[in-house]
Design an enzyme around this catalytic site. Sequence first.
Site, PDB file in Angstrom:
ATOM      1  N   THR C  41       0.833  -1.205   0.000  1.00 19.94           N
ATOM      2  CA  THR C  41       0.000   0.000   0.000  1.00 19.94           C
ATOM      3  C   THR C  41       0.867   1.253   0.000  1.00 19.94           C
ATOM      4  O   THR C  41       0.580   2.232  -0.701  1.00 19.94           O
ATOM      5  CB  THR C  41      -0.928  -0.008   1.232  1.00 19.94           C
ATOM      6  OG1 THR C  41      -1.762  -1.151   1.152  1.00 19.94           O
ATOM      7  CG2 THR C  41      -1.791   1.244   1.282  1.00 19.94           C
ATOM      8  N   HIS C  44       1.967   1.766  -3.416  1.00 17.08           N
ATOM      9  CA  HIS C  44       0.911   2.344  -4.263  1.00 17.08           C
ATOM     10  C   HIS C  44       0.825   3.858  -4.044  1.00 17.08           C
ATOM     11  O   HIS C  44       0.638   4.627  -4.983  1.00 17.08           O
ATOM     12  CB  HIS C  44      -0.455   1.711  -3.943  1.00 17.08           C
ATOM     13  CG  HIS C  44      -0.614   0.316  -4.462  1.00 17.08           C
ATOM     14  ND1 HIS C  44      -0.500   0.001  -5.791  1.00 17.08           N
ATOM     15  CD2 HIS C  44      -0.869  -0.855  -3.821  1.00 17.08           C
ATOM     16  CE1 HIS C  44      -0.696  -1.310  -5.953  1.00 17.08           C
ATOM     17  NE2 HIS C  44      -0.904  -1.853  -4.773  1.00 17.08           N
TER      18      HIS C  44
END
Lengths: 352, 352, 352, 352
Positions: C41, C44
């Site tokens: 994450t 990202h």
Amino acid sequence: MFTIAKAKPERGIWASDQPTLSAPGRGMVMVDVIAAGICGTDYHIFAWDQWSAGRIKTPMTIGHEFVGRISAIGEDVTGFEVGERVSAECHIACGQCALCRTGNAHICEKTQIIGVDVPGAFAEQVLVPATNLWKVPDAIPNKHAAVFDPVGNAMHMVSIADVTSKDVLIVGGGPIGLFAAAIAKAHGARTVTLQEPNQSRGAIASSLGLDLVVNPRDPDCVSNILDVTGGRGPNVVLEVSGNGAALNAALDIAAPGSLVALLGIPGGPVSLDLGGKVVMKGISLVGVTGRRMFETWFQVEAFMLKNPDLIDKVVTHVLPAKEFDRGFQLMDDGACGKVVLDFQTSELREVV
Amino acid sequence: MFTIAKAKPERGIWASDQPTLSAPGRGMVMVDVIAAGICGTDYHIFAWDQWSAGRIKTPMTIGHEFVGRISAIGEDVTGFEVGERVSAECHIACGQCALCRTGNAHICEKTQIIGVDVPGAFAEQVLVPATNLWKVPDAIPNKHAAVFDPVGNAMHMVSIADVTSKDVLIVGGGPIGLFAAAIAKAHGARTVTLQEPNQSRGAIASSLGLDLVVNPRDPDCVSNILDVTGGRGPNVVLEVSGNGAALNAALDIAAPGSLVALLGIPGGPVSLDLGGKVVMKGISLVGVTGRRMFETWFQVEAFMLKNPDLIDKVVTHVLPAKEFDRGFQLMDDGACGKVVLDFQTSELREVV
Amino acid sequence: MFTIAKAKPERGIWASDQPTLSAPGRGMVMVDVIAAGICGTDYHIFAWDQWSAGRIKTPMTIGHEFVGRISAIGEDVTGFEVGERVSAECHIACGQCALCRTGNAHICEKTQIIGVDVPGAFAEQVLVPATNLWKVPDAIPNKHAAVFDPVGNAMHMVSIADVTSKDVLIVGGGPIGLFAAAIAKAHGARTVTLQEPNQSRGAIASSLGLDLVVNPRDPDCVSNILDVTGGRGPNVVLEVSGNGAALNAALDIAAPGSLVALLGIPGGPVSLDLGGKVVMKGISLVGVTGRRMFETWFQVEAFMLKNPDLIDKVVTHVLPAKEFDRGFQLMDDGACGKVVLDFQTSELREVV
Amino acid sequence: MFTIAKAKPERGIWASDQPTLSAPGRGMVMVDVIAAGICGTDYHIFAWDQWSAGRIKTPMTIGHEFVGRISAIGEDVTGFEVGERVSAECHIACGQCALCRTGNAHICEKTQIIGVDVPGAFAEQVLVPATNLWKVPDAIPNKHAAVFDPVGNAMHMVSIADVTSKDVLIVGGGPIGLFAAAIAKAHGARTVTLQEPNQSRGAIASSLGLDLVVNPRDPDCVSNILDVTGGRGPNVVLEVSGNGAALNAALDIAAPGSLVALLGIPGGPVSLDLGGKVVMKGISLVGVTGRRMFETWFQVEAFMLKNPDLIDKVVTHVLPAKEFDRGFQLMDDGACGKVVLDFQTSELREVV
């Protein structure tokens, strides 16, 4: 052929020379026995307790946990060949009742058991329905393949209890308890504790690398179990001793919400504080018998392929079949794990 | 305000005039009670049995199953407004133990119970943690909303037992047994049988449209149960009587593989043939207490919305709160289903 | 204090000197960060993909998987002390919705995530609700405790899939896939196969002692997987790659009845032959996100205590926090397992 | 005898005069067909779609859901008598594979289907393995007993989805969807919504007393579904339409954590937003095919005994068998629920 049989309705077990079996009928297979384990049930039959006296028709060849090679195949059997090495589920379920038709053949009320209701595997040959056979992978040695059945009892119990990440207390260190301890460890239990008063069995348990082996007669027994479980008490209990007092003691320390699997058969009724120890703690007591056909067998095979070292430690004795008396004596003394009888030794051939 | 309290440590229960409560603290909510059910637990406290004598500190306002309207809201409470109609979970769990942190708050060992450990709902006002509240949909009348808690006990038991398509035997026809019968029917049980010796309760059970209502003293009791279950015996047993003999009788006829939920609290230890009736039949005895927070509440709400007619038949009496003596007497006689006390009657206002 | 933040809405991540945090409010705890893992994450957010651009309000300190010591405690927090070592669940669930009230807080739709919606743990200090904390046992080193969260993702997936005695295929060898492989092995899978095209990751997988590590570009990939599973194909698939083609290929070889857990997030819609590969094979596709609060945490702790060697092999890099750029580069290259940033190095102190 | 057969490899279905069957072989039973339902599969064979063209060897008597009377019994069949009324499981599983041996015969890869791979039940006589038979209780009329099989599909799906207390959305109002709606209601769903664009089918659904019947073309469809589910969206979806767009729409409104059962067979690949709608919502897509042998049959029997009124509403047409063309036309038009063909009418005798 050489067989070990309950020849007469009294304490004891005897060698017996029997005619070789006739060819297998439709759907049946003949297996030449390589090796067979002595089960607690065999011991009950030896001792001629109330259960066995009520069920066994003498004379009866006993024995039901075994490995062998197919030597003849009856009509309408497909998928098997002479020479294949097999073990077998010893419960011959009816196949037609509601339980059999819903995946619960292991608790079919019309089950016949090999070595109890029909001639068993403590013999050079045994007849088995083809649907009960289990093909043994080459990687599994005879000494292990002979005990698919009792490892299956333990596996069935451990699977029901869903031990992964749990604190497991095993009450009783006979072969089933020892196998269960090995499986619980292999299935990722948070901790595995085995409780057993017999020192020989305790020593076997210790060899398995468990988190704790305790003697119920040790005054620190309870505090040691609480310590290893972070003070919470076990949340899985596997009761294989059949001892009511031990069960009550386990219920005292089990965490609320625990699953308590019951596999040991008590000698009589057991008095339980159901209100305080079961209802108000939200505990489940789950009776476990036999093995699921054949989900448990797949599970046992997977376990055996990965953990031969653990099984080796529990199968403590392989004796020539003719020395079965010594095997039963070892069990009487609690001086063993699992005892396997070898039906292929040259000594046996001589006897026969 | 008017309250019903355990004023002194002896058999009995008494009206008591108490000061109104002070404003709710942080996280707390004050509820003006509309109606409250009399629970078996309240009856135990009335009778001053061993359990209640060991736990209750007198004086204590009792009562824990209720519906009311929010009259005041403490700091840091969000999501509620004054005037909303609510019921509440009576178990105030610790929230920090391993059980609470894994969705098992209903068996938290540090639970405090409203009306047992802290002042209860047999009063015009009660203080409750906001996290314990349950908003009551408009479609559910007060008479039903007052019994969310005991319907929750029954629902928790029935849900664990997974009764759909099963043959269900309910042992005991008190309010929990009656609610359980109604829920089992609404959840699609194959058949529902209720066993109860008291004729008044049997009559209530009969009004629910069950498949069979039996009296254990009737010599045909067992054969009637076997008939309705196609000869197989029940495969779900819900034990709410706390009667050891009845449990043993149920285990005799339960099909192998049955789930036997235990909710009734026996008065003392129970002797069980674990070997023959539990282990070898592969039966599970599952202790059930409280209600899941708050999965059970969603389930009860769904049931109440669909089946008001069934609940109406079990809630047999709504009495003015000041007539609580009559309510306890009805329970003593077994001459009722669930008894609800109305705390909003004008008579009550006069008394206070 | 030193922090690593998404300073502006474009690709990249930047060091940022921020004021130290003010004292924790009611129910909150301040934690001095010891070490923190870089999550997919975080990557990202670094890459500023569609999801992160739509959710993150810059500037935002990122990071959510960490271990630290409590340095200050807000009002109404009980059960914690300054100096205790803790990790924390990064999902701050609402606590009031139907999902939160039924044990499904991990899929609460109002969840706020630490390091995404509120300031994160790539910092010397972070504020966390006390109810999200997890006390770390002394036996677990910081390097492992920093990754409780991603091991939790893997554990949640493996637990749902119930891998014991199963043939497990893991599609994707990033940190979650590698942790999942280690857990599946520790939980008694029959076989564990990991499929990964990147050779560095394949090498890490090989170090875990799995039954098979395959490269999907290898023409023998499918036949090798079939061989290791006895010709039946895997009956558990753990999809962590987010690659639609790999998912379709896995569905081709998965045995009927398989459970296919989906944790990887595909970049867009995936086209599936639902009729032939899912419906007619009776396969389940199970979406997995987050971790169960807090059942998964208990499971992870149990796993970490037993298997430090396996975790050591997956946590391939511990870098000083100021070298975070190198960490993100390693992830970009797939040249690592899990990368942990050390927030206590003297170099860090100098920087700040 | 009169049969309805796929006589040649092209669209259509034809009456065919065939010789009566020879006596049943070992383990087989001959059944004189009383009535048989037209399945969607029969319609696919009629339409000669890609699946049927690839599988059916013409000529083939079709039909597989039926009730009849035993007219002859082969060797080694026990437990059945000539004259008994029976239905039968149409999947003839191999019995030897890992799936069959673990209670998953319904997804055996070697299954032969009656009326697809071997001659079917759209005939005056059909041969069936004894192990596939199901004895029909007297209380179940022929019109219902003829559809044990499709009610079984619906039951299998509803059972997997565990609908009790849930908000259920059924996508598609053909016979399986209608039966599923009836079962979900009988199993205590919180609410049952059926979505179907065809007005005839919608009218049948409305007759079942569901909470909501919606037309996907109605602009208020989604808001109506949200209203009936208290704004949360359904948490069980039963997809029986095979329509990819409808599945995607259902995933949009399904609550996080929902179980989505897939029984409908899409005509080709379906594109799904797995990341946003499955993974991040923690949703499960569960492929459902066939019926569990024979757990589902016990469940269907229990349902049929309790809910004849609901089945009556779904079985909208009973036609003389010779009017099968009209039956297929009704299905083509969606102007029916389930259509049953009567093989005992005097008209049929005349034709033959």
